[in-house]
Design a protein around this motif. Structure first.
Motif: not given
Length: 520
Positions: A379-395
């Motif tokens: 569900i989170y992946l559906l709404y999240w817009r990935p951005h280089p500034d949010h590196q921690i979220v990828f991890f």
């Protein structure tokens, strides 16, 4: 599989060769642990090469979808091989040599990375898929049988030991994700490719970052493979780097084969040809095929299909879609390894935790946890817009996905082992079969669907899978109550039907009676 083995007993024609007693000393347990470690290390080295290669496929061989097509061929071949090969090959070659030969089948696929074309990668992928099924089946047979022997030697419950052995194995196997990705990320980011994309992001001032953001719009759930030709992050790294990675991986495969050949005790030491295991009863290939299909007649097996397919789909998603649509697209190819290392490490740690925790909190709680974690991530992946500034979220996401994956790998594997003890080979080949169906489906639509649609599909299959699983647990509870009742009836009063129910209980296995412990 109640044909030959059972009837011969009734006529008293029980041949000694089928019922070989396994005589072992107490000190044998260290030997068993050495063997478990050997298998685990060999698989770790082997999959360092394969996982590392597989995670890069959707990004480095992106042209015409070659990478994902080749992976889909790998798993399609695996489906075929699950049905026809494992029991045949294991009977001909024995477990130990099956492991050696089938591990070698991985080499051509990695060698093809030096010259990736449809006519090199696809045949190599077929070979890899054909080798994979006997490899996994012999590994599962080996671990399960050693688990039973070990349990007998140490007077512990078979199920707990088998889960612990599988837990340890998967721990080592999951760390392959770490080593494989570490190798690829170190080689890629030390090269010009990694450095260039960084200076590109930094050095272009305002114009650059604005252009970046328009590219980022098409990352994440909006990502569609077709439309990404102009994103600099998705360009193929230089050949020299890919060759360097492939050379390292190729030597890993050779090392794995050598480890098995030199250090592993053959299973014959622990009663390979026991009655009750398929390898003991001499049956033709077609009957083995029918064993796999007979397994499909069991209601529990049918109910477990959706969750098993989901296990394949979620692994394909993290390996091909998450790496491409989220990581490569927003951060660049050289970051794939680092993000996936997080997945691998968490996965490994959780495999151990869940393997041990099962004794205290039970399977059900753990599986519900897994479903909640994966559901939330999707569900989170559906709404999240990935951005280089949010590196921690990828991890964080990659780690959470690893928790979920560890739940399925340890618990559903263990569930198959516990539900279908008597027909382990058929059960595990069914597990691989349906897991591979999940992989094939996911890789096949990988290039045609956008990420959003894939997430909807994943969620749907997860829900179906949990419904099926819940029904299995309810049926098990009922069955256990019924068996308890029957076993309380004195032997003389048991009807023929009652005896049949107890006899045919899938969870019984003769190995426990076949191991003789000598106190020395």
């Amino acid at each position: 599989m109640h044909g030959g083995g059972v009837d011969t007993d009734k006529n008293g024609g029980d041949t000694a060769s089928l019922r070989e007693k396994v005589q072992l000393r107490r000190g044998e347990k260290w030997r068993i642990l050495k063997n478990i470690i050997t298998v685990s290390v060999a698989f770790m080295v082997q999959f360092t090469a394969f996982q590392g290669t597989a995670n890069l496929q959707s990004s480095i061989n992106a042209k015409d979808g070659l990478g994902t097509v080749s992976l889909s061929v790998v798993y399609a071949a695996l489906v075929v091989s699950c049905i026809f090969l494992p029991t045949l090959v294991i009977r001909k070659l024995t477990v130990k040599w099956t492991l050696c030969v089938s591990m070698l089948c991985y080499a051509p696929y990695i060698a093809s990375q030096f010259y990736p074309r449809f006519y090199t990668l696809l045949p190599a992928g077929v070979l890899l898929g054909l080798g994979a099924a006997p490899m996994w089946a012999s590994k599962a047979t080996y671990l399960t049988q050693l688990g039973q022997v070990y349990a007998k030697l140490t007077d512990q419950s078979v199920e707990a030991i088998i889960v612990r052995f599988f837990g340890f194995f998967f721990l080592a196997w999951q760390t392959a994700e770490l080593w494989g990705n570490l190798i690829s990320s170190l080689v890629l980011s030390s090269g010009a490719h990694g450095a260039a994309s960084v200076t590109d992001e930094m050095g272009n001032g305002t114009g650059g970052s604005h252009h970046d953001d328009s590219n980022l719009e098409s990352c994440g759930a909006n990502f569609c493979v077709v439309e990404t030709s102009n994103n600099a992050n998705l360009q193929r790294p230089p050949d020299s780097e890919i060759f360097e990675i492939s050379a390292i991986y190729l030597s890993c495969i050779v090392a794995a084969v050598v480890i098995i050949a030199v250090f592993l005790d053959p299973l014959s030491r622990y009663g390979e040809r026991r009655r009750g295991s398929i390898s003991a009863t001499e049956i033709s290939g077609m009957q083995l095929l029918s064993a796999t299909f007979k397994q499909l007649k069991k209601a529990n097996q049918q109910l477990l299909i959706p969750i098993t397919v989901f296990i394949g789909m979620e692994q394909a998603f993290i390996g091909a879609d998450f790496t491409q649509a989220y990581v490569s697209c927003a951060l660049g190819i050289h970051q794939i390894g680092y993000v996936m290392i997080c997945f691998g490490v968490v996965n490994a740690i959780c495999s151990i935790i869940f393997g041990s925790a099962m004794k205290y909190i039970g399977r059900v709680v753990i599986i519900i946890l897994g479903a909640i974690v994966h559901g939330a991530c999707i569900i989170y992946l559906l709404y999240w817009r990935p951005h280089p500034d949010h590196q921690i979220v990828f991890f964080i996401l990659s780690g959470l996905w690893g928790i979920g994956d560890a739940v399925w790998q340890t618990q559903i594997n263990g569930l198959y082992g516990a539900l279908f003890r008597r027909n382990k080979e058929a059960a595990f080949s069914n597990y691989r079969l349906w897991e591979s169906v999940g992989f094939v489906v996911a890789y096949a639509y990988s290039t045609n669907l956008c990420a959003r649609m894939k997430l909807y599909l994943l969620f749907g299959v997860l829900v179906c899978g949990m419904v099926g699983y819940t029904i299995v647990e309810i049926r098990q509870l009922k069955k256990e109550k019924h068996l308890k009742k029957l076993e309380e009836i004195p032997k003389q009063q048991q009807t023929e039907a009652d005896r049949k129910v107890i006899e045919e209980d899938d969870e019984k296995d003769e190995l426990e009676e076949d191991i003789v412990v000598t106190h020395l």
